[in-house]
Design a protein around this motif. Sequence first.
Motif, PDB file in Angstrom:
ATOM      1  N   VAL A  68      23.058 -27.110 120.061  1.00 30.50           N
ATOM      2  CA  VAL A  68      22.289 -25.704 120.657  1.00 30.50           C
ATOM      3  C   VAL A  68      21.489 -24.841 119.770  1.00 30.50           C
ATOM      4  N   GLU A  69      21.666 -24.499 118.623  1.00 33.83           N
ATOM      5  CA  GLU A  69      21.376 -23.783 117.319  1.00 33.83           C
ATOM      6  C   GLU A  69      20.111 -24.876 116.654  1.00 33.83           C
ATOM      7  N   ASP A  70      20.128 -26.514 117.206  1.00 35.32           N
ATOM      8  CA  ASP A  70      19.193 -27.207 116.597  1.00 35.32           C
ATOM      9  C   ASP A  70      18.165 -27.193 118.138  1.00 35.32           C
ATOM     10  N   ALA A  71      18.260 -26.932 118.316  1.00 34.84           N
ATOM     11  CA  ALA A  71      17.150 -26.596 119.532  1.00 34.84           C
ATOM     12  C   ALA A  71      16.640 -26.267 119.970  1.00 34.84           C
ATOM     13  N   GLN A 180      17.109 -22.170 133.399  1.00 30.70           N
ATOM     14  CA  GLN A 180      16.181 -22.101 133.042  1.00 30.70           C
ATOM     15  C   GLN A 180      15.326 -23.014 131.206  1.00 30.70           C
ATOM     16  N   LEU A 181      16.137 -24.201 131.507  1.00 29.18           N
ATOM     17  CA  LEU A 181      15.973 -24.451 130.548  1.00 29.18           C
ATOM     18  C   LEU A 181      14.255 -25.390 130.957  1.00 29.18           C
ATOM     19  N   PRO A 182      13.807 -26.618 130.179  1.00 31.94           N
ATOM     20  CA  PRO A 182      12.672 -27.016 130.901  1.00 31.94           C
ATOM     21  C   PRO A 182      13.601 -27.996 131.680  1.00 31.94           C
ATOM     22  N   ARG A 183      12.855 -28.883 132.799  1.00 32.02           N
ATOM     23  CA  ARG A 183      13.479 -29.742 133.796  1.00 32.02           C
ATOM     24  C   ARG A 183      13.746 -30.933 133.052  1.00 32.02           C
ATOM     25  N   PRO A 184      13.175 -32.043 131.937  1.00 33.03           N
ATOM     26  CA  PRO A 184      13.611 -33.074 131.349  1.00 33.03           C
ATOM     27  C   PRO A 184      15.017 -32.651 130.344  1.00 33.03           C
ATOM     28  N   PHE A 185      15.081 -31.629 129.695  1.00 35.81           N
ATOM     29  CA  PHE A 185      16.284 -30.510 129.378  1.00 35.81           C
ATOM     30  C   PHE A 185      17.857 -30.911 129.597  1.00 35.81           C
ATOM     31  N   GLN A 186      17.104 -30.143 131.085  1.00 35.02           N
ATOM     32  CA  GLN A 186      18.096 -29.747 131.967  1.00 35.02           C
ATOM     33  C   GLN A 186      19.040 -31.440 132.771  1.00 35.02           C
ATOM     34  N   ILE A 187      18.208 -32.249 132.492  1.00 35.72           N
ATOM     35  CA  ILE A 187      18.957 -33.855 132.562  1.00 35.72           C
ATOM     36  C   ILE A 187      19.841 -34.212 131.083  1.00 35.72           C
ATOM     37  N   ALA A 188      18.871 -34.055 130.606  1.00 35.79           N
ATOM     38  CA  ALA A 188      19.483 -34.807 129.233  1.00 35.79           C
ATOM     39  C   ALA A 188      20.605 -33.889 128.671  1.00 35.79           C
TER      40      ALA A 188
END
Length: 211
Positions: A68-71, A180-188
């Motif tokens: 999470v910190e890296d993101a 609230q995260l971008p959709r592609p990131f939600q999936i990943a």
Amino acid sequence: MGFITHCWKSAKVEPRRWGGWVLGAWLLLASAAWAQNSVAELTELRPERRDAALYLTAQLKLELAPAVEDALIKGLAVHFVAEAEVMRDRWYWSDRKVGTASRYYRLAFQPLTRRWRLNVSNEPISSAGLAGSISQSFENLPDALAVIRRQSGWRIAEMTDVTPDTRQYINYRFWLDMSQLPRPFQIAAGNQTEWSLNVARQIRLTADMVR
């Protein structure tokens, strides 16, 4: 002789195969051991009456996983939500909600200034709606997280709705808002435990708390 030679060749191949499988399994176990999850634990939940309202203080132990910190450092904003509901017992129907309050947090890293920005609001925060929130800047991540960890002076109900002669309780919840995260990131990140952060607790209101 041909049979013996064939078996010998097969025997020489098998160790290499087993070595690959062992190495792959070791790497898988090692990566699992190195992975760290985010931590959210509620260390304090204290309601108190002030004048004509009921206020809540909550203290969290909050640690973010390295993933999470890296993101965050790579430019992804992370959202958290704290929610408190004041409920009244009803034996004849579902419990009645007599008060509710929410706090929304948006945490982001600003590469140009090398500072951390935290937005806090009583309403959901979007990229286009930052103007309606309180914004603070910090030199490091621990200082920004300290504000999220300590939730004090939180007005959750009016005393006219909370009476000492009835059974009432508070439902508290805090979570990382993946929606609230971008959709592609939600999936990943949806199935990654590093991003799983959710804590909830219920506390009964005594007569002394609301008198």
